[in-house]
Design a protein around this motif. Sequence first.
Motif, PDB file in Angstrom:
ATOM      1  N   VAL A  47       0.859  -1.175   0.000  1.00  0.00           N
ATOM      2  CA  VAL A  47       0.000   0.000   0.000  1.00  0.00           C
ATOM      3  C   VAL A  47       0.899   1.230   0.000  1.00  0.00           C
ATOM      4  O   VAL A  47       1.857   1.305   0.752  1.00  0.00           O
ATOM      5  CB  VAL A  47      -0.919   0.030   1.239  1.00  0.00           C
ATOM      6  CG1 VAL A  47      -1.766   1.280   1.258  1.00  0.00           C
ATOM      7  CG2 VAL A  47      -1.788  -1.204   1.265  1.00  0.00           C
ATOM      8  N   LEU A  48       0.578   2.192  -0.847  1.00  0.00           N
ATOM      9  CA  LEU A  48       1.349   3.421  -0.923  1.00  0.00           C
ATOM     10  C   LEU A  48       0.389   4.595  -0.912  1.00  0.00           C
ATOM     11  O   LEU A  48      -0.527   4.656  -1.736  1.00  0.00           O
ATOM     12  CB  LEU A  48       2.186   3.447  -2.209  1.00  0.00           C
ATOM     13  CG  LEU A  48       2.981   4.707  -2.485  1.00  0.00           C
ATOM     14  CD1 LEU A  48       4.062   4.882  -1.426  1.00  0.00           C
ATOM     15  CD2 LEU A  48       3.610   4.629  -3.861  1.00  0.00           C
ATOM     16  N   PHE A  49       0.581   5.496   0.038  1.00  0.00           N
ATOM     17  CA  PHE A  49      -0.224   6.710   0.105  1.00  0.00           C
ATOM     18  C   PHE A  49       0.581   7.845  -0.502  1.00  0.00           C
ATOM     19  O   PHE A  49       1.712   8.091  -0.097  1.00  0.00           O
ATOM     20  CB  PHE A  49      -0.590   7.065   1.548  1.00  0.00           C
ATOM     21  CG  PHE A  49      -1.549   6.098   2.161  1.00  0.00           C
ATOM     22  CD1 PHE A  49      -2.886   6.124   1.812  1.00  0.00           C
ATOM     23  CD2 PHE A  49      -1.121   5.168   3.089  1.00  0.00           C
ATOM     24  CE1 PHE A  49      -3.781   5.235   2.379  1.00  0.00           C
ATOM     25  CE2 PHE A  49      -2.006   4.282   3.655  1.00  0.00           C
ATOM     26  CZ  PHE A  49      -3.338   4.314   3.301  1.00  0.00           C
ATOM     27  N   ILE A  50      -0.002   8.530  -1.452  1.00  0.00           N
ATOM     28  CA  ILE A  50       0.675   9.644  -2.097  1.00  0.00           C
ATOM     29  C   ILE A  50      -0.118  10.910  -1.818  1.00  0.00           C
ATOM     30  O   ILE A  50      -1.323  10.955  -2.022  1.00  0.00           O
ATOM     31  CB  ILE A  50       0.783   9.417  -3.618  1.00  0.00           C
ATOM     32  CG1 ILE A  50       1.601   8.164  -3.893  1.00  0.00           C
ATOM     33  CG2 ILE A  50       1.391  10.620  -4.297  1.00  0.00           C
ATOM     34  CD1 ILE A  50       1.652   7.790  -5.341  1.00  0.00           C
ATOM     35  N   MET A  51       0.563  11.926  -1.378  1.00  0.00           N
ATOM     36  CA  MET A  51      -0.073  13.216  -1.149  1.00  0.00           C
ATOM     37  C   MET A  51       0.458  14.170  -2.197  1.00  0.00           C
ATOM     38  O   MET A  51       1.629  14.540  -2.176  1.00  0.00           O
ATOM     39  CB  MET A  51       0.224  13.715   0.254  1.00  0.00           C
ATOM     40  CG  MET A  51      -0.272  12.742   1.292  1.00  0.00           C
ATOM     41  SD  MET A  51      -0.381  13.402   2.916  1.00  0.00           S
ATOM     42  CE  MET A  51      -1.688  14.538   2.749  1.00  0.00           C
ATOM     43  N   GLY A  52      -0.391  14.534  -3.120  1.00  0.00           N
ATOM     44  CA  GLY A  52       0.026  15.399  -4.205  1.00  0.00           C
ATOM     45  C   GLY A  52       0.154  16.844  -3.775  1.00  0.00           C
ATOM     46  O   GLY A  52      -0.467  17.304  -2.831  1.00  0.00           O
ATOM     47  N   LYS A  53       0.980  17.580  -4.491  1.00  0.00           N
ATOM     48  CA  LYS A  53       1.179  18.995  -4.191  1.00  0.00           C
ATOM     49  C   LYS A  53       0.095  19.866  -4.813  1.00  0.00           C
ATOM     50  O   LYS A  53       0.111  21.071  -4.644  1.00  0.00           O
ATOM     51  CB  LYS A  53       2.547  19.444  -4.692  1.00  0.00           C
ATOM     52  CG  LYS A  53       3.678  18.888  -3.882  1.00  0.00           C
ATOM     53  CD  LYS A  53       4.984  19.494  -4.314  1.00  0.00           C
ATOM     54  CE  LYS A  53       6.100  18.996  -3.436  1.00  0.00           C
ATOM     55  NZ  LYS A  53       7.373  19.597  -3.756  1.00  0.00           N
ATOM     56  N   ASP A  54      -0.813  19.272  -5.542  1.00  0.00           N
ATOM     57  CA  ASP A  54      -1.866  20.067  -6.160  1.00  0.00           C
ATOM     58  C   ASP A  54      -2.984  20.411  -5.181  1.00  0.00           C
ATOM     59  O   ASP A  54      -3.828  21.220  -5.479  1.00  0.00           O
ATOM     60  CB  ASP A  54      -2.437  19.336  -7.374  1.00  0.00           C
ATOM     61  CG  ASP A  54      -2.985  17.971  -7.022  1.00  0.00           C
ATOM     62  OD1 ASP A  54      -2.592  17.430  -5.982  1.00  0.00           O
ATOM     63  OD2 ASP A  54      -3.795  17.446  -7.808  1.00  0.00           O
ATOM     64  N   HIS A  55      -2.974  19.807  -4.004  1.00  0.00           N
ATOM     65  CA  HIS A  55      -3.987  20.122  -2.996  1.00  0.00           C
ATOM     66  C   HIS A  55      -3.587  21.366  -2.230  1.00  0.00           C
ATOM     67  O   HIS A  55      -2.474  21.866  -2.345  1.00  0.00           O
ATOM     68  CB  HIS A  55      -4.162  18.947  -2.038  1.00  0.00           C
ATOM     69  CG  HIS A  55      -4.666  17.719  -2.708  1.00  0.00           C
ATOM     70  ND1 HIS A  55      -5.952  17.592  -3.149  1.00  0.00           N
ATOM     71  CD2 HIS A  55      -4.048  16.566  -3.027  1.00  0.00           C
ATOM     72  CE1 HIS A  55      -6.107  16.405  -3.721  1.00  0.00           C
ATOM     73  NE2 HIS A  55      -4.971  15.772  -3.650  1.00  0.00           N
ATOM     74  N   LYS A  56      -4.449  21.860  -1.425  1.00  0.00           N
ATOM     75  CA  LYS A  56      -4.180  23.071  -0.671  1.00  0.00           C
ATOM     76  C   LYS A  56      -3.632  22.771   0.723  1.00  0.00           C
ATOM     77  O   LYS A  56      -3.737  23.589   1.624  1.00  0.00           O
ATOM     78  CB  LYS A  56      -5.444  23.911  -0.578  1.00  0.00           C
ATOM     79  CG  LYS A  56      -5.902  24.399  -1.927  1.00  0.00           C
ATOM     80  CD  LYS A  56      -7.088  25.298  -1.801  1.00  0.00           C
ATOM     81  CE  LYS A  56      -7.490  25.766  -3.183  1.00  0.00           C
ATOM     82  NZ  LYS A  56      -8.518  26.783  -3.148  1.00  0.00           N
ATOM     83  N   LEU A  57      -3.027  21.586   0.898  1.00  0.00           N
ATOM     84  CA  LEU A  57      -2.479  21.225   2.196  1.00  0.00           C
ATOM     85  C   LEU A  57      -1.190  21.970   2.506  1.00  0.00           C
ATOM     86  O   LEU A  57      -0.788  22.079   3.652  1.00  0.00           O
ATOM     87  CB  LEU A  57      -2.218  19.719   2.259  1.00  0.00           C
ATOM     88  CG  LEU A  57      -3.458  18.844   2.166  1.00  0.00           C
ATOM     89  CD1 LEU A  57      -3.072  17.384   2.127  1.00  0.00           C
ATOM     90  CD2 LEU A  57      -4.378  19.108   3.332  1.00  0.00           C
TER      91      LEU A  57
END
Length: 131
Positions: A47-57
């Motif tokens: 399992v790999l969780f990816i957090m993209g930079k396109d979000h406003k986080l």
Amino acid sequence: MRKIFIFVIILFILILNNLFAAKPVKNIKSDYCVVPPFLPGNTPPLVLFIMGKDHKLFYEAYNDAMDLDGDGMIDVGYKHDFNYYGYFDPYKCYKYESNIFKPKYKTNDKYCNGDAWSGNLLNWMTMSRMD
């Protein structure tokens, strides 16, 4: 006589209920972990969780469109009376040394002399929504 008859019937019903009650079934792993037929043997899950930079986080946590203290007015900029949550202690003053901020002294009113940065101000400047 009638009371004894009712007692015997109730006792008979309880005995039958215990005899035919559902027995607990021991659950085993193979009941839940089914290997698809196209895989050769057991394969560990990946399992790999990816957090993209396109979000406003990665945007600032305290922006100029929020009512932080609940007074009904939007708080624009830094507000000294509000305790900003973050990595720095709001009641300590920090000095920038060797590429990091090091705590130098504690204050009661969150004000620092001109030689140090307020931890409350550093929290306002550095916190992102991700943090």
